[in-house]
Structures are given as structure tokens and as C-alpha cells.
Design a protein around this motif. Sequence first.
Motif, PDB file in Angstrom:
ATOM      1  N   ARG A  21      -5.744  58.460  52.654  1.00 39.40           N
ATOM      2  CA  ARG A  21      -4.607  57.507  52.640  1.00 39.40           C
ATOM      3  C   ARG A  21      -4.904  56.138  51.800  1.00 39.40           C
ATOM      4  O   ARG A  21      -5.897  55.567  52.119  1.00 39.40           O
ATOM      5  N   ALA A  22      -3.889  55.852  50.673  1.00 35.19           N
ATOM      6  CA  ALA A  22      -4.399  54.750  50.138  1.00 35.19           C
ATOM      7  C   ALA A  22      -3.429  53.706  50.423  1.00 35.19           C
ATOM      8  O   ALA A  22      -2.920  53.708  51.524  1.00 35.19           O
ATOM      9  N   SER A  23      -3.065  52.674  49.689  1.00 34.44           N
ATOM     10  CA  SER A  23      -2.217  51.324  50.030  1.00 34.44           C
ATOM     11  C   SER A  23      -0.770  51.843  49.910  1.00 34.44           C
ATOM     12  O   SER A  23      -0.359  52.776  49.362  1.00 34.44           O
ATOM     13  N   PHE A  24      -0.102  51.069  50.660  1.00 26.20           N
ATOM     14  CA  PHE A  24       1.457  51.070  50.705  1.00 26.20           C
ATOM     15  C   PHE A  24       1.702  52.618  51.249  1.00 26.20           C
ATOM     16  O   PHE A  24       2.892  53.141  50.715  1.00 26.20           O
TER      17      PHE A  24
END
Length: 278
Positions: free
Chosen positions: A20-23
Motif C-alpha cells: 500500500r502506498a500513499s493516498f
Amino acid sequence: MSGNAPVLAGKNLTRRFSRRASFGRTETFTAVDDVSLELHSGETLALVGESGSGKSTTARMLAQLITPSDGTVELGGRQYAGRRLGEFRRQVQVVFQDPFSSLNPRHRVEQIISAPMRYLDLPKPAGGWTARVKELMERVGLNPDHSQRFPSQFSGGQAQRIGIARAIAVEPSVVICDEAVSALDVSVQARVLELLRELQQQDHYSYLFITHDLAVVREIAHRIAVMSQGKIVETGDRQQIFTNPQQEYTRTLLAAVPQIKYQRAAAAGQAAPETGRT
């Protein structure tokens, strides 16, 4: 197994993971990228590199504990999948880094060592599981009278010997040692390495030895594959790698090796005994 095929081979192995990355976005990263390795009968191949280089992920793909995103694993020139994985697991066993994490704390040693034999439906030995377990404990330097003890009643070195006994219980052709001595004190490491050498001489096991410690590699490996950022950057026999490394990354690893020579059997016998935990 077929003719002159390597006992175990990974061909163009790649493993991608999602994270999972940002946003709330999901991104994919490649932990192992197009790696090919061959392990030959009776040899020790060391796969070395820094933490995060992808060596343990490669080991787990070769053990078929995780599935490659691309590429294949062959045992004796053949691929194994589905119902045939039981045959593969009979031939390829793993010794893990932390012996206490890999041993069920609620099971007695007899249950732990006999579990692979029972899981793979091997014929029950003439003397029963208890006799076979005690024989294996004696082979790895443990007191067979302690077969009813729990893992917490053993030292780290002794617990790793339990893990080794479990691995060889099904008489595999390949043992994958994933940082198998990195959690042990130096004197205990020497004794466990000597045990692995003795077992290899007696039963011709092929070892894939995963480690970041080139001081250990110097003692046990016949050939070395150096891994960085998910790729194999250099391979060669032990003398070649230690005396004439071709890659700057390999030279950097070698420069960090402590000048320690592990003591072999006679000297190791003078080391502190592997007493039980307190």
C-alpha cells in the motif's frame, strides 16, 4: 531424477509483491528479478547479500513455500506441482533462522521431529517413531533421553539441532539453510557448522546456504552466488570469490568480513557447552 541435471534449479525466478502506498494507492515492487541458480549433488552453494537483497525470498521460492511470479523450480530436471508437491517436499527440506520461532512451543521434541515423517505418510519405522526420533537426536548431538522435553528447555544451539534433525528425518536430497546460524553465538555457530559438514559427508546432502555473513561462507561453501537488489551480481567458487572478486559490491561485502576463523571439530570441543535455557 534425470541424468546430469542439477539436483535443484531455479530458472528465471521473479517475485513481485504489492504494497500500500500513499493516498490508498497500491504499488508493486520486485523483490527478486530474473534469478537463475543451480545446486549440484553433494555441494554447498551459498547465496549471500545484505538484508533486503532478496536472498530469503529466493530460498522460499526454491523450497516452493511461495510461488514465483515468473520462472520455474526444478528438482532433478523435473517440475513438481499439485499432488506431486509431497514428493518434492520429501526431497527438499528447510532449516530456518530462528529455531524457537520455527519449533512449535506446545509440542515435545518427539512430536516436532517426527512431524514431517507422519505428514508425508512415510512408513512407520520398525522400532516406531520414538526409536527413530532418538536415533536422529543422537545423530545431531542431542541427548535422546530428552525427546519428551519442550523447545523452551533447550539452548539456541540445541534448538537449531532439533530443527536440523527434523529436516533430515525424511532423508531429503536438499537442505535449504535460511540464515541457519545467524542467531547463534560464534562458538555455537562453529559447532553447528561442523555438524552440517559431518552430515553432508555421511549422507551427501546438497545445501543451499542463505546468509549475509561471509565469515560463515568461508567455512562451509563450495560455490558462492552474490545477490544485490533482487539480482545475482556474481557467482564463482569459494577461492575465486574471496581472492579475485569481479564486482565492487562483492569487494565491499568482503571488506566487512571480520577476521575470525571458525574452529573445527577438535577446537570447537573446547567451546562453552550448549547448556539448556534458564
